[in-house]
Motif scaffolding. Structure first.
Motif, PDB file in Angstrom:
ATOM      1  N   THR A 179      33.097  14.017  41.553  1.00  0.00           N
ATOM      2  CA  THR A 179      32.344  13.870  40.306  1.00  0.00           C
ATOM      3  C   THR A 179      32.274  15.205  39.575  1.00  0.00           C
ATOM      4  N   SER A 180      32.039  16.279  40.319  1.00  0.00           N
ATOM      5  CA  SER A 180      31.978  17.601  39.694  1.00  0.00           C
ATOM      6  C   SER A 180      33.328  18.002  39.109  1.00  0.00           C
ATOM      7  N   ARG A 181      34.398  17.662  39.792  1.00  0.00           N
ATOM      8  CA  ARG A 181      35.737  18.030  39.310  1.00  0.00           C
ATOM      9  C   ARG A 181      36.144  17.203  38.093  1.00  0.00           C
ATOM     10  N   PHE A 182      35.786  15.939  38.077  1.00  0.00           N
ATOM     11  CA  PHE A 182      36.129  15.113  36.929  1.00  0.00           C
ATOM     12  C   PHE A 182      35.319  15.515  35.707  1.00  0.00           C
ATOM     13  N   LEU A 183      34.089  15.912  35.917  1.00  0.00           N
ATOM     14  CA  LEU A 183      33.279  16.432  34.817  1.00  0.00           C
ATOM     15  C   LEU A 183      33.846  17.754  34.322  1.00  0.00           C
ATOM     16  N   ASP A 184      34.380  18.528  35.225  1.00  0.00           N
ATOM     17  CA  ASP A 184      34.924  19.843  34.892  1.00  0.00           C
ATOM     18  C   ASP A 184      36.239  19.754  34.135  1.00  0.00           C
ATOM     19  N   VAL A 185      36.910  18.589  34.175  1.00  0.00           N
ATOM     20  CA  VAL A 185      38.213  18.476  33.518  1.00  0.00           C
ATOM     21  C   VAL A 185      38.081  18.697  32.017  1.00  0.00           C
ATOM     22  N   ARG A 186      36.885  18.422  31.458  1.00  0.00           N
ATOM     23  CA  ARG A 186      36.672  18.681  30.034  1.00  0.00           C
ATOM     24  C   ARG A 186      36.895  20.158  29.715  1.00  0.00           C
ATOM     25  N   TYR A 187      36.572  21.018  30.650  1.00  0.00           N
ATOM     26  CA  TYR A 187      36.719  22.457  30.432  1.00  0.00           C
ATOM     27  C   TYR A 187      38.187  22.847  30.253  1.00  0.00           C
ATOM     28  N   PHE A 188      39.078  22.110  30.935  1.00  0.00           N
ATOM     29  CA  PHE A 188      40.490  22.475  30.926  1.00  0.00           C
ATOM     30  C   PHE A 188      41.312  21.692  29.905  1.00  0.00           C
ATOM     31  N   THR A 189      40.671  20.775  29.172  1.00  0.00           N
ATOM     32  CA  THR A 189      41.380  19.977  28.177  1.00  0.00           C
ATOM     33  C   THR A 189      41.310  20.671  26.825  1.00  0.00           C
ATOM     34  N   LEU A 190      42.456  20.913  26.243  1.00  0.00           N
ATOM     35  CA  LEU A 190      42.522  21.668  25.005  1.00  0.00           C
ATOM     36  C   LEU A 190      42.643  20.728  23.806  1.00  0.00           C
ATOM     37  N   LEU A 191      41.835  20.971  22.789  1.00  0.00           N
ATOM     38  CA  LEU A 191      41.920  20.243  21.532  1.00  0.00           C
ATOM     39  C   LEU A 191      42.460  21.173  20.451  1.00  0.00           C
ATOM     40  N   PRO A 192      43.185  20.624  19.458  1.00  0.00           N
ATOM     41  CA  PRO A 192      43.622  21.463  18.339  1.00  0.00           C
ATOM     42  C   PRO A 192      42.433  22.102  17.645  1.00  0.00           C
ATOM     43  N   ASP A 193      42.711  23.189  16.940  1.00  0.00           N
ATOM     44  CA  ASP A 193      41.642  23.937  16.288  1.00  0.00           C
ATOM     45  C   ASP A 193      40.855  23.094  15.289  1.00  0.00           C
ATOM     46  N   PHE A 205      23.352  12.836  33.174  1.00  0.00           N
ATOM     47  CA  PHE A 205      23.564  11.593  33.906  1.00  0.00           C
ATOM     48  C   PHE A 205      24.437  11.812  35.145  1.00  0.00           C
ATOM     49  N   LEU A 206      25.516  12.567  35.016  1.00  0.00           N
ATOM     50  CA  LEU A 206      26.462  12.723  36.117  1.00  0.00           C
ATOM     51  C   LEU A 206      26.042  13.794  37.123  1.00  0.00           C
ATOM     52  N   VAL A 207      25.177  14.701  36.727  1.00  0.00           N
ATOM     53  CA  VAL A 207      24.743  15.758  37.649  1.00  0.00           C
ATOM     54  C   VAL A 207      23.366  15.469  38.225  1.00  0.00           C
ATOM     55  N   LEU A 208      22.420  15.083  37.403  1.00  0.00           N
ATOM     56  CA  LEU A 208      21.015  15.096  37.808  1.00  0.00           C
ATOM     57  C   LEU A 208      20.373  13.724  37.987  1.00  0.00           C
ATOM     58  N   ASP A 209      21.047  12.651  37.590  1.00  0.00           N
ATOM     59  CA  ASP A 209      20.429  11.330  37.673  1.00  0.00           C
ATOM     60  C   ASP A 209      20.099  10.963  39.113  1.00  0.00           C
ATOM     61  N   LYS A 210      18.918  10.433  39.342  1.00  0.00           N
ATOM     62  CA  LYS A 210      18.450  10.142  40.702  1.00  0.00           C
ATOM     63  C   LYS A 210      18.794   8.731  41.171  1.00  0.00           C
ATOM     64  N   SER A 211      19.352   7.903  40.284  1.00  0.00           N
ATOM     65  CA  SER A 211      19.603   6.503  40.635  1.00  0.00           C
ATOM     66  C   SER A 211      21.068   6.107  40.595  1.00  0.00           C
ATOM     67  N   PHE A 212      21.881   6.795  39.794  1.00  0.00           N
ATOM     68  CA  PHE A 212      23.288   6.409  39.681  1.00  0.00           C
ATOM     69  C   PHE A 212      24.051   6.862  40.927  1.00  0.00           C
ATOM     70  N   PRO A 213      24.768   5.956  41.613  1.00  0.00           N
ATOM     71  CA  PRO A 213      25.339   6.281  42.933  1.00  0.00           C
ATOM     72  C   PRO A 213      26.485   7.269  42.936  1.00  0.00           C
ATOM     73  N   ARG A 214      26.964   7.669  41.770  1.00  0.00           N
ATOM     74  CA  ARG A 214      28.022   8.683  41.737  1.00  0.00           C
ATOM     75  C   ARG A 214      27.558   9.996  41.122  1.00  0.00           C
ATOM     76  N   SER A 215      26.294  10.092  40.786  1.00  0.00           N
ATOM     77  CA  SER A 215      25.804  11.381  40.286  1.00  0.00           C
ATOM     78  C   SER A 215      25.777  12.380  41.435  1.00  0.00           C
ATOM     79  N   ILE A 216      25.907  13.644  41.097  1.00  0.00           N
ATOM     80  CA  ILE A 216      25.940  14.684  42.119  1.00  0.00           C
ATOM     81  C   ILE A 216      24.642  14.709  42.912  1.00  0.00           C
TER      82      ILE A 216
END
Length: 320
Positions: free
Chosen positions: A173-187, A228-239
Protein backbone atom coordinates in the motif's frame (compact mmCIF):
# COMPACT_ATOMS: atom_id res chain seq x y z
CA UNK A 1 5.18 -24.88 16.54
CA UNK A 2 8.49 -25.57 14.77
CA UNK A 3 10.17 -22.38 13.57
CA UNK A 4 10.66 -23.97 10.12
CA UNK A 5 6.92 -24.54 9.77
CA UNK A 6 6.05 -21.08 11.10
CA UNK A 7 8.51 -19.48 8.69
CA UNK A 8 7.03 -21.33 5.72
CA UNK A 9 3.46 -20.38 6.65
CA UNK A 10 4.53 -16.75 7.11
CA UNK A 11 6.16 -16.65 3.66
CA UNK A 12 3.40 -18.51 1.84
CA UNK A 13 1.08 -15.69 2.85
CA UNK A 14 3.57 -12.96 1.99
CA UNK A 15 4.23 -14.41 -1.45
CA UNK A 16 0.56 -14.84 -2.34
CA UNK A 17 -0.22 -11.30 -1.12
CA UNK A 18 2.68 -9.96 -3.18
CA UNK A 19 1.51 -11.77 -6.33
CA UNK A 20 -2.00 -10.35 -5.92
CA UNK A 21 -0.69 -6.83 -5.41
CA UNK A 22 1.57 -7.03 -8.46
CA UNK A 23 -1.34 -8.23 -10.61
CA UNK A 24 -3.52 -5.36 -9.40
CA UNK A 25 -0.75 -2.81 -9.84
CA UNK A 26 0.02 -3.78 -13.44
CA UNK A 27 -3.63 -4.07 -14.49
CA UNK A 28 -4.44 -0.62 -13.09
CA UNK A 29 -1.51 0.88 -14.99
CA UNK A 30 -2.75 -0.81 -18.17
CA UNK A 31 -6.14 0.80 -17.71
CA UNK A 32 -4.48 4.14 -17.03
CA UNK A 33 -2.67 4.00 -20.38
CA UNK A 34 -6.09 3.71 -22.01
CA UNK A 35 -7.53 6.64 -20.05
CA UNK A 36 -4.53 8.96 -20.57
CA UNK A 37 -2.62 7.59 -23.57
CA UNK A 38 -0.78 10.80 -24.39
CA UNK A 39 0.79 10.97 -20.93
CA UNK A 40 0.98 7.46 -19.54
CA UNK A 41 1.86 5.24 -22.51
CA UNK A 42 5.59 5.46 -21.90
CA UNK A 43 5.46 5.58 -18.10
CA UNK A 44 6.15 2.03 -16.98
CA UNK A 45 9.36 2.72 -15.09
CA UNK A 46 7.49 4.20 -12.06
CA UNK A 47 6.11 0.71 -11.36
CA UNK A 48 9.62 -0.69 -11.19
CA UNK A 49 10.87 2.14 -8.96
CA UNK A 50 7.92 1.96 -6.57
CA UNK A 51 8.36 -1.80 -6.11
CA UNK A 52 12.20 -1.52 -5.98
CA UNK A 53 12.49 -3.84 -9.00
CA UNK A 54 14.25 -1.24 -11.13
CA UNK A 55 17.76 -2.32 -10.12
CA UNK A 56 17.31 -5.90 -11.23
CA UNK A 57 15.32 -4.88 -14.30
CA UNK A 58 18.05 -2.69 -15.78
CA UNK A 59 20.60 -5.46 -15.35
CA UNK A 60 18.74 -7.30 -18.11
CA UNK A 61 16.90 -4.58 -20.06
CA UNK A 62 17.83 -1.17 -21.39
CA UNK A 63 14.33 0.23 -21.98
CA UNK A 64 11.34 0.10 -19.63
CA UNK A 65 8.46 -0.26 -22.09
CA UNK A 66 5.13 -2.00 -21.63
CA UNK A 67 6.09 -5.49 -22.76
CA UNK A 68 9.44 -5.71 -20.96
CA UNK A 69 8.12 -4.33 -17.67
CA UNK A 70 5.04 -6.57 -17.65
CA UNK A 71 7.13 -9.59 -18.57
CA UNK A 72 9.70 -8.83 -15.86
CA UNK A 73 7.09 -8.23 -13.14
CA UNK A 74 4.99 -11.23 -14.15
CA UNK A 75 6.95 -14.13 -15.66
CA UNK A 76 10.68 -13.45 -15.31
CA UNK A 77 12.29 -16.13 -13.13
CA UNK A 78 15.29 -13.85 -12.62
CA UNK A 79 13.04 -11.43 -10.71
CA UNK A 80 12.46 -12.82 -7.19
CA UNK A 81 9.36 -10.62 -6.88
CA UNK A 82 7.68 -11.56 -10.17
CA UNK A 83 4.25 -13.15 -9.96
CA UNK A 84 5.70 -16.42 -11.23
CA UNK A 85 8.52 -16.39 -8.65
CA UNK A 86 6.10 -15.57 -5.83
CA UNK A 87 3.75 -18.43 -6.74
CA UNK A 88 6.66 -20.83 -7.22
CA UNK A 89 8.12 -19.94 -3.82
CA UNK A 90 4.73 -20.13 -2.13
CA UNK A 91 4.12 -23.56 -3.65
CA UNK A 92 7.55 -24.83 -2.58
CA UNK A 93 6.99 -23.62 0.97
CA UNK A 94 3.56 -25.27 0.99
CA UNK A 95 5.00 -28.53 -0.36
CA UNK A 96 7.53 -28.78 2.47
CA UNK A 97 4.87 -28.39 5.17
CA UNK A 98 1.91 -30.20 3.61
CA UNK A 99 1.22 -31.93 6.91
CA UNK A 100 0.75 -28.55 8.62
CA UNK A 101 -1.67 -26.92 6.18
CA UNK A 102 -5.08 -27.98 4.98
CA UNK A 103 -5.67 -30.20 1.96
CA UNK A 104 -7.65 -27.41 0.30
CA UNK A 105 -4.76 -24.96 0.70
CA UNK A 106 -2.25 -27.30 -0.90
CA UNK A 107 -4.49 -28.33 -3.79
CA UNK A 108 -5.38 -24.76 -4.65
CA UNK A 109 -1.85 -23.38 -4.54
CA UNK A 110 -0.51 -26.35 -6.54
CA UNK A 111 -3.13 -26.04 -9.29
CA UNK A 112 -2.76 -22.25 -9.29
CA UNK A 113 1.00 -22.45 -9.78
CA UNK A 114 0.79 -25.11 -12.51
CA UNK A 115 -1.72 -23.03 -14.43
CA UNK A 116 0.44 -19.92 -14.32
CA UNK A 117 3.64 -21.83 -15.15
CA UNK A 118 2.10 -22.90 -18.46
CA UNK A 119 2.35 -19.28 -19.62
CA UNK A 120 5.93 -18.24 -20.31
CA UNK A 121 5.43 -14.69 -21.58
CA UNK A 122 2.76 -12.10 -22.24
CA UNK A 123 4.65 -10.25 -24.95
CA UNK A 124 2.49 -9.18 -27.89
CA UNK A 125 -0.73 -9.88 -25.96
CA UNK A 126 -3.66 -7.57 -26.52
CA UNK A 127 -4.60 -5.38 -23.56
CA UNK A 128 -7.85 -7.31 -23.10
CA UNK A 129 -5.88 -10.56 -22.76
CA UNK A 130 -3.54 -9.00 -20.24
CA UNK A 131 -6.37 -7.59 -18.16
CA UNK A 132 -8.16 -10.95 -18.12
CA UNK A 133 -4.95 -12.72 -17.11
CA UNK A 134 -4.30 -10.38 -14.19
CA UNK A 135 -7.92 -10.67 -13.10
CA UNK A 136 -7.43 -14.45 -12.88
CA UNK A 137 -4.30 -13.92 -10.78
CA UNK A 138 -6.18 -11.66 -8.36
CA UNK A 139 -9.10 -14.07 -8.09
CA UNK A 140 -6.76 -17.01 -7.49
CA UNK A 141 -4.97 -15.19 -4.67
CA UNK A 142 -8.20 -14.00 -3.08
CA UNK A 143 -9.62 -17.52 -3.25
CA UNK A 144 -6.51 -18.82 -1.45
CA UNK A 145 -7.05 -16.39 1.43
CA UNK A 146 -10.72 -17.33 1.50
CA UNK A 147 -9.73 -20.99 1.84
CA UNK A 148 -7.48 -20.10 4.77
CA UNK A 149 -10.25 -18.11 6.41
CA UNK A 150 -12.71 -21.00 6.22
CA UNK A 151 -10.47 -24.04 6.85
CA UNK A 152 -7.69 -23.05 9.27
CA UNK A 153 -7.92 -23.15 13.06
CA UNK A 154 -7.11 -19.81 14.71
CA UNK A 155 -3.87 -21.11 16.23
CA UNK A 156 -0.24 -20.01 16.02
CA UNK A 157 0.02 -21.09 12.40
CA UNK A 158 -2.97 -18.97 11.42
CA UNK A 159 -1.52 -15.90 13.12
CA UNK A 160 1.94 -16.36 11.56
CA UNK A 161 0.27 -16.47 8.16
CA UNK A 162 -1.89 -13.44 8.93
CA UNK A 163 1.16 -11.58 10.21
CA UNK A 164 3.03 -12.16 6.94
CA UNK A 165 0.05 -11.18 4.81
CA UNK A 166 -0.58 -7.93 6.69
CA UNK A 167 3.04 -6.76 6.75
CA UNK A 168 3.27 -7.42 3.02
CA UNK A 169 -0.01 -5.58 2.39
CA UNK A 170 1.10 -2.54 4.40
CA UNK A 171 4.36 -2.41 2.46
CA UNK A 172 2.61 -2.61 -0.91
CA UNK A 173 0.00 0.00 0.00
CA UNK A 174 2.83 2.39 0.84
CA UNK A 175 4.61 1.62 -2.43
CA UNK A 176 1.51 2.04 -4.57
CA UNK A 177 0.79 5.35 -2.89
CA UNK A 178 4.39 6.34 -3.49
CA UNK A 179 4.13 5.69 -7.24
CA UNK A 180 2.54 9.14 -7.58
CA UNK A 181 5.91 10.59 -6.59
CA UNK A 182 7.63 8.90 -9.54
CA UNK A 183 4.97 9.65 -12.17
CA UNK A 184 5.85 12.64 -14.31
CA UNK A 185 3.26 14.99 -15.80
CA UNK A 186 3.96 17.58 -18.51
CA UNK A 187 4.60 21.09 -17.29
CA UNK A 188 1.17 22.25 -18.45
CA UNK A 189 -0.61 19.56 -16.43
CA UNK A 190 -0.61 21.15 -13.00
CA UNK A 191 -2.08 19.94 -9.74
CA UNK A 192 -5.81 19.45 -10.02
CA UNK A 193 -5.76 18.73 -13.77
CA UNK A 194 -7.81 15.81 -15.15
CA UNK A 195 -4.61 13.83 -15.69
CA UNK A 196 -3.54 14.41 -12.10
CA UNK A 197 -6.92 13.20 -10.86
CA UNK A 198 -6.68 10.12 -13.09
CA UNK A 199 -3.36 9.20 -11.49
CA UNK A 200 -4.73 9.61 -7.96
CA UNK A 201 -7.76 7.53 -8.94
CA UNK A 202 -5.43 4.82 -10.22
CA UNK A 203 -3.64 4.83 -6.86
CA UNK A 204 -6.93 4.11 -5.12
CA UNK A 205 -7.77 1.35 -7.58
CA UNK A 206 -4.33 -0.21 -7.15
CA UNK A 207 -5.28 -1.09 -3.58
CA UNK A 208 -8.97 -1.76 -4.29
CA UNK A 209 -9.88 1.35 -2.33
CA UNK A 210 -11.79 3.42 -4.88
CA UNK A 211 -15.35 2.41 -3.93
CA UNK A 212 -14.79 2.60 -0.18
CA UNK A 213 -13.04 5.95 -0.56
CA UNK A 214 -15.95 7.40 -2.54
CA UNK A 215 -18.36 6.33 0.19
CA UNK A 216 -16.51 8.64 2.57
CA UNK A 217 -15.42 11.44 0.23
CA UNK A 218 -17.22 13.08 -2.67
CA UNK A 219 -14.17 14.31 -4.56
CA UNK A 220 -10.73 12.97 -5.44
CA UNK A 221 -8.48 14.94 -3.14
CA UNK A 222 -4.81 14.03 -2.49
CA UNK A 223 -5.05 14.90 1.22
CA UNK A 224 -8.13 12.73 1.68
CA UNK A 225 -6.55 9.88 -0.28
CA UNK A 226 -3.40 9.90 1.85
CA UNK A 227 -5.50 10.06 5.00
CA UNK A 228 -7.61 7.12 3.82
CA UNK A 229 -4.74 4.87 2.69
CA UNK A 230 -2.36 5.65 5.56
CA UNK A 231 -4.40 6.48 8.64
CA UNK A 232 -7.90 5.01 8.24
CA UNK A 233 -8.74 2.66 11.12
CA UNK A 234 -11.39 0.60 9.31
CA UNK A 235 -10.27 0.07 5.71
CA UNK A 236 -8.49 -3.33 5.52
CA UNK A 237 -5.73 -2.14 3.20
CA UNK A 238 -4.81 1.07 4.97
CA UNK A 239 -1.34 1.10 6.48
CA UNK A 240 -2.59 1.71 10.01
CA UNK A 241 -5.19 -1.08 9.85
CA UNK A 242 -2.61 -3.59 8.57
CA UNK A 243 -0.03 -2.74 11.22
CA UNK A 244 -2.64 -2.76 13.98
CA UNK A 245 -3.94 -6.19 13.00
CA UNK A 246 -0.41 -7.54 12.53
CA UNK A 247 0.38 -6.34 16.05
CA UNK A 248 -2.64 -8.19 17.44
CA UNK A 249 -1.59 -11.42 15.72
CA UNK A 250 1.96 -11.05 17.02
CA UNK A 251 0.72 -10.78 20.60
CA UNK A 252 -1.61 -13.74 20.01
CA UNK A 253 1.43 -15.82 19.07
CA UNK A 254 3.26 -14.98 22.30
CA UNK A 255 0.09 -15.26 24.35
CA UNK A 256 0.76 -11.91 25.98
CA UNK A 257 -1.86 -9.26 26.63
CA UNK A 258 -1.32 -6.14 24.58
CA UNK A 259 -1.93 -3.99 27.64
CA UNK A 260 0.95 -5.71 29.47
CA UNK A 261 3.57 -4.31 27.11
CA UNK A 262 5.98 -6.04 24.77
CA UNK A 263 7.89 -9.19 25.69
CA UNK A 264 10.38 -9.33 22.80
CA UNK A 265 11.97 -7.05 20.20
CA UNK A 266 9.49 -8.05 17.50
CA UNK A 267 6.57 -6.86 19.61
CA UNK A 268 8.49 -3.74 20.59
CA UNK A 269 9.15 -2.71 16.97
CA UNK A 270 5.65 -3.31 15.67
CA UNK A 271 4.00 -1.64 18.69
CA UNK A 272 6.29 1.37 18.30
CA UNK A 273 5.40 1.58 14.61
CA UNK A 274 1.67 1.31 15.34
CA UNK A 275 1.91 4.10 17.93
CA UNK A 276 3.74 6.38 15.50
CA UNK A 277 1.09 5.93 12.81
CA UNK A 278 -1.80 6.19 15.28
CA UNK A 279 -0.67 9.58 16.52
CA UNK A 280 0.11 10.93 13.05
CA UNK A 281 -2.23 13.34 11.26
CA UNK A 282 -2.38 13.80 7.51
CA UNK A 283 -0.91 17.28 7.91
CA UNK A 284 2.17 15.74 9.54
CA UNK A 285 2.62 13.49 6.48
CA UNK A 286 2.59 16.39 4.03
CA UNK A 287 4.76 18.51 6.31
CA UNK A 288 7.47 15.85 6.18
CA UNK A 289 6.74 15.11 2.52
CA UNK A 290 4.77 12.14 1.25
CA UNK A 291 7.71 10.33 -0.31
CA UNK A 292 10.06 10.74 2.71
CA UNK A 293 7.26 9.65 5.05
CA UNK A 294 6.49 6.49 3.04
CA UNK A 295 10.17 5.74 2.59
CA UNK A 296 10.67 5.97 6.36
CA UNK A 297 7.65 3.74 6.97
CA UNK A 298 9.00 1.06 4.63
CA UNK A 299 12.30 1.02 6.51
CA UNK A 300 10.53 0.66 9.87
CA UNK A 301 8.19 -2.00 8.50
CA UNK A 302 11.21 -3.95 7.27
CA UNK A 303 12.84 -3.52 10.68
CA UNK A 304 9.79 -5.04 12.36
CA UNK A 305 9.86 -7.93 9.89
CA UNK A 306 13.55 -8.49 10.59
CA UNK A 307 12.89 -8.65 14.34
CA UNK A 308 10.08 -11.17 13.73
CA UNK A 309 12.60 -13.30 11.85
CA UNK A 310 15.19 -12.97 14.62
CA UNK A 311 12.67 -13.78 17.34
CA UNK A 312 10.81 -16.70 15.79
CA UNK A 313 12.56 -18.06 12.69
CA UNK A 314 16.33 -17.62 13.11
CA UNK A 315 17.74 -20.86 14.48
CA UNK A 316 21.13 -20.26 16.07
CA UNK A 317 23.41 -23.06 17.07
CA UNK A 318 23.33 -23.80 20.81
CA UNK A 319 26.76 -23.96 22.40
CA UNK A 320 27.51 -27.04 24.50
Amino acid sequence: MLSRVANSIYWINRYIERAENYARFVSVNLNLTLDAPGIMTAQWEPLLIATADNYGFFEHHSVADRDTVIDYMTFDKRNPNSIYSCLANARENARTIRESITKEMWEHINIFYLKISETQSAKNWEIEQLLQFFEEIKEGCQLFFGIIDSTVTRNEGFHFGRLGRLLERADKTSRFLDVRYFTLLPDDQAMGSPQELLIWTSVLKSVSAFNMYRQQHRVINPSHIVDFLVLDKSFPRSIFYCIRQAELSLYQISGRELTSGYSNLAEKEITRLRHEIEFTEVGDVFKKGLHPYLDEFQIKNNTAAAEIFNTYFDLKAVEA
